[in-house]
Design a protein around this motif. Structure first.
Motif, PDB file in Angstrom:
ATOM      1  N   GLU A   1      -3.090   1.694  -7.535  1.00  0.00           N
ATOM      2  CA  GLU A   1      -2.570   1.912  -6.176  1.00  0.00           C
ATOM      3  C   GLU A   1      -3.651   2.431  -5.232  1.00  0.00           C
ATOM      4  OE1 GLU A   1       0.681   4.446  -7.099  1.00  0.00           O
ATOM      5  OE2 GLU A   1       1.952   2.801  -7.817  1.00  0.00           O
ATOM      6  N   TYR A   2      -4.555   3.267  -5.752  1.00  0.00           N
ATOM      7  CA  TYR A   2      -5.639   3.781  -4.906  1.00  0.00           C
ATOM      8  C   TYR A   2      -6.597   2.651  -4.519  1.00  0.00           C
ATOM      9  CZ  TYR A   2      -8.798   7.136  -2.842  1.00  0.00           C
ATOM     10  OH  TYR A   2      -9.561   7.824  -1.936  1.00  0.00           O
TER      11      TYR A   2
ATOM     12  N   SER B   1      -5.330   0.481  -1.818  1.00  0.00           N
ATOM     13  CA  SER B   1      -5.275   1.071  -0.476  1.00  0.00           C
ATOM     14  C   SER B   1      -6.626   1.089   0.235  1.00  0.00           C
ATOM     15  CB  SER B   1      -4.731   2.501  -0.570  1.00  0.00           C
ATOM     16  OG  SER B   1      -3.412   2.488  -1.076  1.00  0.00           O
TER      17      SER B   1
ATOM     18  N   LYS C   1      -2.012   6.697   1.339  1.00  0.00           N
ATOM     19  CA  LYS C   1      -2.712   6.782   2.625  1.00  0.00           C
ATOM     20  C   LYS C   1      -4.141   7.257   2.379  1.00  0.00           C
ATOM     21  CE  LYS C   1      -3.231   6.972   7.123  1.00  0.00           C
ATOM     22  NZ  LYS C   1      -3.374   5.732   7.905  1.00  0.00           N
TER      23      LYS C   1
ATOM     24  N   LYS D   1       0.850  -1.192   0.000  1.00  0.00           N
ATOM     25  CA  LYS D   1       0.000   0.000   0.000  1.00  0.00           C
ATOM     26  C   LYS D   1       0.888   1.245   0.000  1.00  0.00           C
ATOM     27  CE  LYS D   1      -4.041  -2.089   2.167  1.00  0.00           C
ATOM     28  NZ  LYS D   1      -5.067  -1.998   3.224  1.00  0.00           N
TER      29      LYS D   1
END
Length: 311
Positions: free
Chosen positions: A232-233, A236, A155, A152
């Motif tokens: 990537e989003y 997460s 944030k 991850k």
């Protein structure tokens, strides 16, 4: 050995082909694997660990043939066959050419396999894996998720749920009011939830409309991401809610929890386009007594099952 694997259509279709590279690497670890993909799925092909090299499809015959011929491939596995690709792989001098046995293109391959995909009797990714097993001469190879494990790198708020209301030109999707109803009912039961509304370049207005209809302040619009930023989003977040589109299948291969919506058309069912996550991490819903009218999806059931299974 050098093998070319072709899946040069839509994003979700390409994502559902990625286990094929893993199976080939698992079985033939010293094999050099090249993916032939369109430009817009190339960022995923570049990052997927079991793909060694990427060739971008320029939609030509002769320049693509020249590009492929240079590589001296020992074999090609064509997961999505077109007459153009059949001609290219023949002209490129690849002796071993595996592909579905369909349409006129089948006569240009070395070993086509009869699959009858139009019957939609199994998931698309299994049809893809069948072609690899056919090439390997074995149908008893075990491969289980997760297929792509990423660290991850972004944030996000705790308890973030992505809602992707667009359809990207793929299967029918829920309308904005239905997605808003899902978010508002989930939020009423679980006030700590945070909703991230994702949108493609041409879907921003649609996403903003949804954002306005969601009552909680725990929400944001996520836009202007390139493909790997979107990957990537999604990686997460906790849960992905959306229709049968490329982003849903990205969530699946990342083994995220998914809540997916499918028409009842034979070519578009939840079985045919099943995601790649573990069974205990996926929910799917279709309209009641209708092939395509997504307004007939039972939203109360969606909320109930999502809370029961994931929250």
């Amino acid at each position: 050995m050098k093998i070319l694997v072709v899946r040069n259509d839509k994003l979700g279709d390409f994502v559902l082909s990625l286990p094929c590279f893993s199976l080939l690497k698992q079985t033939l670890p010293n094999t050099h694997l090249t993916a032939l993909v369109p430009e817009y799925t190339k960022p995923i092909a570049d990052k997927f660990p079991d793909i060694d090299e990427v060739i971008t499809d320029d939609n030509s015959i002769f320049s693509l043939t020249k590009k492929i011929k240079k590589q001296n491939f020992d074999a090609v596995i064509v997961l999505f066959s077109t007459t153009r690709i059949a001609i290219v792989t023949l002209l490129a001098g690849i002796n071993k050419r595996i592909a579905p046995k369909t349409k006129i293109a089948q006569f240009l391959y070395h070993k086509p396999l009869l699959q009858k995909r139009s019957l939609s009797l199994k998931p698309e990714y299994q049809y893809n894996l069948e072609l690899v097993e056919y090439f390997l001469g074995s149908d008893n190879i075990q491969l289980t998720p997760p297929f792509w494990q990423l660290e991850k790198t972004i944030k996000v708020a705790d308890n973030t749920i992505i809602i992707h209301p667009g359809c990207g030109g793929s299967a029918n999707n829920l309308n904005i009011e239905q997605y808003a109803k899902i978010a508002n009912k989930l939020s009423a039961e679980k006030p700590e939830l945070f909703f991230a509304i994702t949108a493609g370049r041409e879907e921003e207005k649609y996403a903003l409309d949804l954002l306005e209809k969601i009552k909680t302040n725990n929400k944001k619009l996520v836009k202007n991401l390139n493909l790997m930023e979107l990957v990537e989003y999604i990686n997460s977040c906790d849960i992905f809610i959306g229709g049968s589109t490329g982003p849903l299948h990205i969530a699946g291969i990342l083994n995220k929890k998914t809540v997916a919506f499918y028409p009842n058309l034979r070519s578009s069912t939840a079985l045919r386009w099943q995601t790649l996550n573990q069974e205990n991490k996926r929910l799917s819903f279709s309209p009641i007594k209708s092939e395509q009218d997504m307004s007939l999806v039972d939203i109360n059931l969606v909320v109930k099952e999502t809370i029961k299974k994931f929250l």
